[in-house]
Design an enzyme around this catalytic site. Structure first.
Site, mmCIF file in Angstrom:
data_model
loop_
_atom_site.group_PDB
_atom_site.id
_atom_site.type_symbol
_atom_site.label_atom_id
_atom_site.label_comp_id
_atom_site.label_asym_id
_atom_site.label_seq_id
_atom_site.Cartn_x
_atom_site.Cartn_y
_atom_site.Cartn_z
ATOM 1 C CG ASP A 44 -5.400 7.515 -0.583
ATOM 2 O OD1 ASP A 44 -5.439 8.158 0.485
ATOM 3 O OD2 ASP A 44 -5.089 6.300 -0.628
ATOM 4 C CE1 TYR A 49 -2.236 1.229 -0.275
ATOM 5 C CE2 TYR A 49 -2.802 3.126 -1.627
ATOM 6 C CZ TYR A 49 -3.064 2.306 -0.548
ATOM 7 O OH TYR A 49 -4.152 2.558 0.254
ATOM 8 C CE LYS A 74 -3.755 5.527 2.613
ATOM 9 N NZ LYS A 74 -3.470 5.485 1.160
ATOM 10 C CG HIS A 107 -0.962 2.149 5.329
ATOM 11 N ND1 HIS A 107 -0.404 1.983 4.085
ATOM 12 C CD2 HIS A 107 -2.256 1.768 5.192
ATOM 13 C CE1 HIS A 107 -1.314 1.534 3.235
ATOM 14 N NE2 HIS A 107 -2.434 1.390 3.888
#
Length: 279
Positions: A44, A49, A74, A107
């Site tokens: 994931d 990120y 996401k 997200h």
């Protein structure tokens, strides 16, 4: 590893490896490679990120066939529009070195940049998700941090209902209203920060249960999540813990154990309100 089956019959490994707060570069590459080495097949990540390229590199270096992996990313908050979904999705594919994504999530439902028109922004965003899904570039589509009213707004224009909602779920934060809504609508609940970003290790009740079962506190927390029907996404950059966290299928918590954990409240903090976030 066992799998859950989503509402569109796609299967998803019931434990995933999370990469939130994992620094891009060597650390992320090494962590993901270790996870794959010890048996994780569900990774994931997210545009936000900023480590998609490292995740893609780790997968490539692992030598594991792409079709044996379940890969989630996401959409970041700045990309809530049809055109930005399309362009940022292509960027994610390039960074991850793949031609499809197993699961793509919105997200956050109400980013600051779209707060005045989040309903319209989500509708346009989801239209792009549905188009990518129908084109076979995404195997399953879903959301993250959505509350019931966000789903209800999306239902007004969606032709496909989200298959997943990834939210903060950990001992002390059960988000009962959201969980009930998702279970009633056949939406799989993924648990991010299932170890409460490390706060779980200071909870006396969790220490006692770990001693009782001769398991780690993390393993007890992950087992609790699985027995609730959630899909936990533990994150670690420590090789021994990455391996330890996958060994949660050889014991069970009793009904009394589960009740003890369910009664915890606020021990790892509470979920962020998606309608008042500062990002």
């Amino acid at each position: 590893m066992n799998s859950y089956t989503l509402s569109n019959n796609v299967t998803i490994p019931e434990l995933g490896f999370g990469t939130w707060q994992t620094p891009d570069g060597d650390v992320a590459v090494a962590s993901v490679k270790k996870a794959l080495e010890v048996g994780y097949r569900h990774i994931d990540t997210a545009q936000g990120y900023k480590n998609e390229a490292s995740v893609g590199q780790a997968i490539k270096e692992s030598g594991i066939p792409r079709e044996e992996l379940f890969l989630t990313t996401k959409l970041w908050n700045a990309n809530h529009s049809y055109d930005l979904v399309m362009s940022s999705f292509e960027e994610s594919l390039e960074k991850l070195q793949t031609d499809y994504i197993d699961l793509f999530l919105i997200h956050w439902p109400n980013p600051v940049a779209f707060r005045d028109n989040w309903q319209t922004a989500n509708a346009e965003t989801w239209r792009a998700f549905e188009e990518l899904y129908q084109a076979g570039k995404i195997k399953a589509i879903g959301v993250s941090n959505f509350l019931p009213h966000h789903f209800e707004e999306l239902k007004k224009t969606a032709t496909i209902f989200p298959m997943v909602n990834q939210i903060f779920l950990a001992p002390g934060e059960l988000q009962e209203e959201v969980v009930t809504y998702c279970q009633e609508h056949d939406v799989l609940l993924e648990a991010y920060s299932p170890l409460g970003t490390g706060k779980i290790f200071d909870v006396p009740e969790m220490k006692a249960l770990a001693e009782k079962h001769q398991k780690s506190i993390a393993q007890v927390a992950l087992r609790w999540s699985l027995q609730h029907g959630f899909l936990p996404l533990p994150k670690s950059v420590t090789p021994s813990r990455i391996e330890e966290n996958i060994h949660v299928f050889d014991f069970e918590l009793s009904e009394e154990d589960m009740k003890t954990i369910d009664q915890l409240d606020g021990v790892v903090g509470k979920a962020t309100n998606p309608d008042t976030t500062g990002f």
